[in-house]
Every structure is written in C-alpha cells, then in structure tokens.
Design a protein around this motif. Structure first.
Motif, PDB file in Angstrom:
ATOM      1  N   THR A 178      -4.946 143.390  20.289  1.00 24.47           N
ATOM      2  CA  THR A 178      -5.675 142.130  20.238  1.00 24.47           C
ATOM      3  C   THR A 178      -7.141 142.389  20.548  1.00 24.47           C
ATOM      4  OG1 THR A 178      -5.776 139.861  21.093  1.00 24.47           O
ATOM      5  CG2 THR A 178      -5.241 141.592  22.662  1.00 24.47           C
ATOM      6  N   ILE A 179      -7.988 141.528  20.053  1.00 28.36           N
ATOM      7  CA  ILE A 179      -9.413 141.671  20.320  1.00 28.36           C
ATOM      8  C   ILE A 179     -10.066 140.302  20.259  1.00 28.36           C
ATOM      9  CG2 ILE A 179      -9.999 142.128  17.897  1.00 28.36           C
ATOM     10  CD1 ILE A 179     -12.140 144.082  18.975  1.00 28.36           C
ATOM     11  N   LYS A 180     -10.998 140.081  21.171  1.00 32.40           N
ATOM     12  CA  LYS A 180     -11.735 138.831  21.188  1.00 32.40           C
ATOM     13  C   LYS A 180     -13.116 139.075  20.593  1.00 32.40           C
ATOM     14  CE  LYS A 180     -13.309 135.036  24.116  1.00 32.40           C
ATOM     15  NZ  LYS A 180     -13.395 134.496  25.499  1.00 32.40           N
ATOM     16  N   ILE A 181     -13.385 138.387  19.515  1.00 26.60           N
ATOM     17  CA  ILE A 181     -14.684 138.536  18.860  1.00 26.60           C
ATOM     18  C   ILE A 181     -15.666 137.551  19.496  1.00 26.60           C
ATOM     19  CG2 ILE A 181     -15.920 138.339  16.673  1.00 26.60           C
ATOM     20  CD1 ILE A 181     -13.360 139.138  15.265  1.00 26.60           C
ATOM     21  N   PRO A 182     -16.825 138.022  19.916  1.00 23.33           N
ATOM     22  CA  PRO A 182     -17.802 137.132  20.578  1.00 23.33           C
ATOM     23  C   PRO A 182     -18.163 135.921  19.717  1.00 23.33           C
ATOM     24  CG  PRO A 182     -18.454 139.420  20.831  1.00 23.33           C
ATOM     25  CD  PRO A 182     -17.295 139.417  19.881  1.00 23.33           C
ATOM     26  N   SER A 183     -18.452 134.818  20.380  1.00 20.23           N
ATOM     27  CA  SER A 183     -18.693 133.550  19.686  1.00 20.23           C
ATOM     28  C   SER A 183     -19.954 133.564  18.833  1.00 20.23           C
ATOM     29  CB  SER A 183     -18.778 132.410  20.706  1.00 20.23           C
ATOM     30  OG  SER A 183     -19.822 132.649  21.643  1.00 20.23           O
TER      31      SER A 183
END
Length: 461
Positions: free
Chosen positions: A248-253
């Motif tokens: 999983t990875i959170k892409i910056p807003s």
C-alpha cells in the motif's frame, strides 16, 4: 681559530634536530599505520596528496582508512583505483575542495575531470565491491552521479544534514543497503538514485524534497514501507517500477500527475489512494499490478493514458467519473477479474483494446457521448451478454466485439448502417449465436450492409 669546530658542531646539531623534527611531523600529521588490522589514519591531508602519502603496498592492502584535512577528486581517484580493498572509510572530517584537471583513470589512461567543492565526485567509488561503510564529510552538499553505483557490499551510509542533492544512480545497485535516512536538507533526488537497492525495505522522503527524477526506486524489490514528501507535485516515471513487495502507498494530496510506469509491476500493491487533484495517470502507471483489487478515480479533469491499468488481473470494478477527459488505448486491457466498468464521463472515444481481454466483464454501457469504437475495444470479453451501440457512434473499427462468445444481444440504434472497415472482422465468432437488433424499418438495410449481413439473425427493435 679554535672556536670553529664548536660552531660546526652546533650547526650539525641544528640540522639533525630539524630533520628529526620533520620526520616526526610526517609520521604524526600525515599518516599513522596500524599493520595489525590494515588501517591507516591520515591527518591534515592536502589536496591530491594521497597518492604520494601512501606506499604502493599500503594502498594495495589498506582496508580501513580515516582522513582529516582537505582532499579533492584526485584523492578519491586514488581510493577508487589503487585502494580496492577498502572496506571502511571515514572522511567525516574532510573538506572537499574543487578540482579541474587531469587524473589517472583505469588502464593508466589520463582523463580530464572537473568536480566542485563539497561534492563526492561522479563515480567516486563505482563498482567497489569491498566497501561496507563510509562516513561522509560533515560539510557535504552533493553526492555525485554514480558515486556508489554497484557497491554491492555497502551496508551503512549516513547522509549528512548539509547535503542538498543526490544525483542520478548515486546508490544504484547497492544491493546490501537495508535503510537510508534522507536528511531534511536534501531538495533534489535524481534518476534511479536508489534503483536496484534490493535489500532496502523502508524509505522516507522528507518534505524538503521537491524534485525527483525518473525511477528513483526502480526495482527495489524488498521495499515495503514508503513515506513520500508532502511537497511532491508529481510522481515521476518508473519511480517504483518493479517494487513488487509494496502493499500500500499513500500518495500526497498535492500530487497532480503520476508518471508512466510509476507503479508498474508492483505485484503486491492491493490498495492505493489517488489524490483529489489528480489530473494525469501516465502510460502503464499501474500496469501489471496484479493484486490491485479496487481503485477510485478522482472526479477531476483526469486523463487516463494508454496501458494505465493493463494486466491488473485482480481489479473487480471501475467507475470513471464524469470529469475524466479521455481514456487511452489498452487502459484496462487484460484485467481478467474486472466484472463491471461504468463510464460516467462524456468521452468521445473508446480507444483500441481499451477493455480487450476482460474475460470476466459481464456488462458495459457505452455512453451516448461516444462517437468512435476502436480496434478490438472489447475483444475476447467472453462474459458480455448484451451491448447497446448508441446512435452517436459514427465509426467502428475492426474486431471490436470479436470473440465475445457470450454475447447474445447486440443493439444498434443507427438508422443507417455504419460503414465497417474493409476486413469486416468486427463480429468474428459471434454472428451465429448473437441476435442483432436494429431500428424499426431498417432490417433490409442491415441485411444488405457488408459486415452487418454476417449475422444469421437480424431483428427489428
């Protein structure tokens, strides 16, 4: 006359004392050799002096080197070419000064180099398979291109809090590095800087980083945990290509663009959040992400490029919001687990092979805004049972519904039969099992139209 011998003796004493002092000075301030562990410490080094400070034997056998003072690119070249057994290097108390001039290269070739101050020169330790750890200068500002490329034994590297740039392929191929801390002083990381670091498991990109090159972490196959810079505006091409252990990875807003193949072949990636301001998903951005089960396309003026999700075989459903401007060729091709796809946007074209090979796709509604169906757009979608072609369609290219063997009802709403391509391959494999439903009063026209007349059963709606 009797006093002269005493003067001579006094002069000799002064000369001998001076020589003795200079000899001691060289030993204390230039080098201290400890033979038992093949280590050498050099104090107060001067630029370009390493070559002549050490004997050939010392250079060939030294495994641990500590230097303080001032050095330049010539000294790095000495370490690189003539000190191949170096395993531990401490240059934390070194000042690197600029050098432009000739240096000795492999095979005794002379080459020209220009390297600025406070920078590890390009290719400084390239392909040195013995280096395990290095302490970098505390005044360092730049790590040069390929500085540590293929240093396969390098395990420990501490980047000082003064460094601002990590240049292309700086640590590429350092297969034993487990973790790297990037300080907040770093603003730029260039192409493939950490590519092929196959033991790297975690990485944090500080918010100070505003520029990243292509493929910075390409084929870091054990990378699991990633924290991206909140300042990032785009994720460059191939950034995480082949990082097949990311889940999983959170892409910056702030990200508005995801580059081509940015997450391609991340085969364990199961979830990903796309920021609300995303405007572009590049070619093959998520191709071969075979564990990706769902994805939410943001309701922005997004462009989905060709091959964006090709071979995402676990993807089960997709909804394209009304704001999406276009969907490229093969965008969802071979998504064999895809069961439903909804397009709410007013796109005008369904490009070549957009949904080809989606063998689990059971239903699809072609938007009334669409004017073109590309080559093999739904090729081999064997579970489709019903398709309605809106009257807005003006062109259909070859093999568009070929081998959709489950198709039983095909509705066409054009009063005048659309002219098909010369090969008339649009309906291969379905004309005997599928009923073509045409507008009232047009059956004869369709029975006479090339390609359409291949259907065994043509009925008016």
């Amino acid at each position: 006359m009797k006093q002269k011998p005493y003067i001579y003796i006094f002069f000799v004493i002064i000369v001998v004392s001076t020589l003795s002092f200079n000899a001691c000075k060289k030993e204390v301030y230039n080098k201290v050799s400890i033979a038992s562990d093949s280590s050498i410490t050099i104090f107060n080094a001067t630029p370009g002096s390493l070559e002549n400070t050490l004997t050939a034997s010392e250079k060939a056998s030294t495994s641990k080197l500590t230097i303080s003072g001032t050095i330049d690119a010539r000294d790095f070249q000495t370490m690189h070419i003539k000190m191949r057994k170096l395993a531990t290097i401490d240059i934390s108390n070194v000042k690197i000064v600029a050098y432009s001039g000739k240096i000795l290269y492999w095979n005794n070739e002379i080459t020209y180099i220009s390297s600025p101050e406070d920078k590890i020169p390009n290719e400084a330790f390239e392909n040195n398979s013995n280096i395990q750890s290095i302490l970098l200068p505390l005044s360092l500002k730049a790590i040069g291109e390929g500085s540590f490329v293929d240093c396969k034994s390098l395990k420990t590297i501490i980047i000082p809090p003064t460094d601002t740039i990590i240049e292309a392929v700086a640590f590429n191929g350092c297969t034993n590095i487990l973790s790297i801390t990037i300080p907040t002083s770093v603003k730029t990381i260039l192409g493939a800087a950490f590519g092929n670091c196959t033991s790297l498991t975690t990485i944090t990109i500080p918010s100070s980083v505003t520029i990243m090159g292509y493929g910075v972490f390409v084929y870091c196959t054990n990378l699991v945990s990633i924290n991206l810079s909140a300042s990032m505006m785009n994720i460059p091409s191939e950034t995480f290509l082949g990082c097949n252990n990311i889940t999983t990875i959170k892409i910056p807003s702030n990200v508005t663009a995801i580059g081509g193949s940015a997450f391609s072949c991340c085969t364990h990636l199961s979830t990903i959040n796309l920021p609300k301001g995303l405007l572009s998903i590049g070619d093959s951005a998520f191709s071969h992400c075979t564990s990706l089960t769902s994805i939410v396309i943001p309701n922005t003026d997004t462009v989905i490029s060709q091959l964006a999700f090709v071979y995402c075989s676990s993807l089960q459903s997709i909804s394209i919001p009304s704001s999406v401007k276009s969907i490229g060729e093969d965008a969802f091709a071979e998504c064999t687990g895809l069961q439903s796809a909804t397009i709410l946007s007013k796109i005008q074209r369904i490009e070549n092979e957009t949904f080809a090979g989606c063998s689990s796709l059971k239903s699809f509604i072609i938007p009334s805004s669409v004017t073109y169906l590309g080559v093999s757009a739904f090729y081999f979608d064997s579970l489709l049972t019903t398709i309605s072609i809106p009257s807005s369609i003006t062109k259909i290219d070859g093999n568009v519904f070929s081998y959709c063997t489950g198709l039983r009802s095909l509705y066409i709403n054009n009063v005048t039969p659309i002219v098909l391509d010369n090969n008339y391959t649009d309906f291969n494999g379905i004309t005997t099992s599928c009923i073509l439903y045409v507008p009232k009063g047009t059956k004869a026209a369709y029975q006479a139209a090339p390609g359409w007349n291949a259907f065994i059963r043509i009925e008016e709606q």
